[in-house]
Design an enzyme around this catalytic site. Structure first.
Site, mmCIF file in Angstrom:
data_model
loop_
_atom_site.group_PDB
_atom_site.id
_atom_site.type_symbol
_atom_site.label_atom_id
_atom_site.label_comp_id
_atom_site.label_asym_id
_atom_site.label_seq_id
_atom_site.Cartn_x
_atom_site.Cartn_y
_atom_site.Cartn_z
ATOM 1 N N ARG A 1 -4.092 -1.847 -10.892
ATOM 2 C CA ARG A 1 -2.779 -2.004 -10.852
ATOM 3 C C ARG A 1 -2.317 -3.198 -9.230
ATOM 4 N NH1 ARG A 1 -3.923 1.149 -14.432
ATOM 5 N NH2 ARG A 1 -5.687 1.942 -12.630
ATOM 6 N N THR A 2 -2.857 -2.642 -8.506
ATOM 7 C CA THR A 2 -2.029 -2.943 -7.425
ATOM 8 C C THR A 2 -2.703 -4.488 -6.427
ATOM 9 O OG1 THR A 2 -2.129 -0.139 -6.549
ATOM 10 C CG2 THR A 2 -1.670 -1.756 -4.803
ATOM 11 N N LYS B 1 -21.711 -5.190 8.285
ATOM 12 C CA LYS B 1 -22.586 -6.183 9.192
ATOM 13 C C LYS B 1 -22.579 -4.972 10.700
ATOM 14 C CE LYS B 1 -22.324 -10.465 7.282
ATOM 15 N NZ LYS B 1 -21.865 -11.757 7.879
ATOM 16 N N ARG C 1 -5.908 -2.191 1.216
ATOM 17 C CA ARG C 1 -6.355 -0.514 0.843
ATOM 18 C C ARG C 1 -7.058 -0.140 1.522
ATOM 19 N NH1 ARG C 1 -5.975 1.294 -5.009
ATOM 20 N NH2 ARG C 1 -4.573 1.016 -5.018
ATOM 21 N N HIS D 1 1.071 5.538 -0.292
ATOM 22 C CA HIS D 1 1.414 4.138 -1.107
ATOM 23 C C HIS D 1 2.122 3.886 -0.652
ATOM 24 C CE1 HIS D 1 -0.180 1.374 -3.510
ATOM 25 N NE2 HIS D 1 -0.900 1.870 -4.478
HETATM 26 N N1 CP Z 1 -1.417 2.453 -9.052
HETATM 27 C C1 CP Z 1 -2.493 2.470 -8.295
HETATM 28 O O1 CP Z 1 -1.958 1.846 -6.807
HETATM 29 O O2 CP Z 1 -3.415 1.770 -9.434
HETATM 30 P P1 CP Z 1 -4.804 1.048 -8.879
HETATM 31 O O3 CP Z 1 -5.257 2.241 -8.089
HETATM 32 O O4 CP Z 1 -5.830 -0.154 -9.881
HETATM 33 O O5 CP Z 1 -4.330 -0.194 -7.991
#
Ligand code: CP
Length: 307
Positions: free
Chosen positions: A57-58, A86, A107, A135
């Site tokens: 999603r993100t 590396k 991320r 998040h």
């Molecule tokens: N909600 C969320 O962070 O989903 P993903 O891990 O799929 O990005």
């Protein structure tokens, strides 16, 4: 100071948002639901999406939001395909990638990763999940979802259930909610309760909250229940995970106990916390929540990357 100036170095923590910032971005996200109006806003801009941990999603909603605003994307979806493999440091990676783009979405498994990236980057950095830490854009889209599904944030009775220790969406969500007059019920097994530092923050902001282990007794009190996955990948000891997995499974019978306007949310991915038999209930809004990531992230990108 307006939103653009305040967040010109990026979005790292929900703690940087006050009520005015949240209300502004929710208003902008609502405007961004019109796909035609803003389709050239970020023409000529490039967004780098650096995902060292898995995501559906993100990453895809950030990329979709960028494309819908007329911009372009570069990036990678695994640390294994970057030169980190590396031995390159994250700082050197950022000092390289900043030359190729106008903004970075990152991320990473380290809690301080986005902060570190922002320190070394000359372009804005957006935290798309920093280990068990935060998040923040997920929390923004969670609030956008609540408001657009008819809930009022002031006076909200919300249950937040599941992995409250390692769940980064829970941390950012409770921080953003601390700007409103809410009652929060944190529901988890003892092993996965909210960390002391998160509780200290909420106490300092005078948030009304309770910690409980059983959710059935309070179902008729809640306006919304936000369920999360047990974060298997964060456990150092797999036996510890085995002891708590499957602790909660929200079912059709549970849904019957809820108020008429009740909403069931989940940041997804889901494992087994919500029974699929209730996916089509109007009270289940977790797939709509995934959609609301698009206008929310369009709003964030337009503020950070537009001229
Ligand atoms: N909600 C969320 O962070 O989903 P993903 O891990 O799929 O990005």
């Amino acid at each position: 100071m307006n939103f653009k100036e305040k967040f010109k170095e990026g979005i790292i923590s929900a703690k940087d948002f006050n009520r005015e910032d949240i209300e502004y971005i929710l208003k902008r996200a609502n405007e961004m639901r019109d796909d035609k109006k803003y389709r050239d806003l970020l023409k000529g801009k490039i967004l780098a999406t650096l995902f060292f941990e898995p995501s559906t999603r993100t990453r895809l909603s950030f990329e979709s939001a960028m494309i819908r605003l007329g911009g372009q994307i570069i990036g990678f979806h695994s640390g294994d395909v970057s030169s980190i493999k590396k031995g390159e440091t994250l700082a050197d990676t950022i000092r390289t990638v900043e030359n190729y783009c106008d903004g970075i979405v990152i991320r990473h498994s380290l809690e301080g990763s986005a902060l570190l990236a922002a320190k070394f980057s000359k372009v804005p950095v957006i935290n798309a999940g920093s280990g068990s830490g935060e998040h923040p854009t997920q929390a923004l889209l969670d609030l956008f979802t609540m408001v657009h599904e008819g809930l009022k944030l002031d006076g909200l009775n919300i249950g937040i259930m599941g992995d409250l220790k390692y769940g980064r969406t829970v941390h950012s969500l409770s921080i953003l909610l601390s700007n409103f007059d809410v009652n929060i019920y944190f529901i988890s097994p003892k092993e996965l309760m909210l960390r002391n530092r998160d509780k200290d923050y909420l106490r300092q902001k005078e948030v009304k909250y309770k910690e409980i282990e059983k959710y059935r007794d309070i179902l008729n009190v809640l306006d919304v229940l936000y369920v999360t996955r047990i974060q298997k990948e964060r456990f150092a000891d797999i036996e510890e995970y085995d002891r708590v997995k499957g602790f909660y499974i929200f079912t059709k019978d549970d849904l019957k106990e809820t108020k008429d306007h009740f909403k069931l949310m989940h940041p997804l991915p889901r494992v087994d916390e919500i029974s699929p038999e209730i996916d089509n209930s109007p009270k289940s809004i977790f797939f709509k929540q995934a959609y609301y990531g698009i206008p929310t992230r369009k709003a964030v990108l337009s503020e950070l990357l537009s001229d």
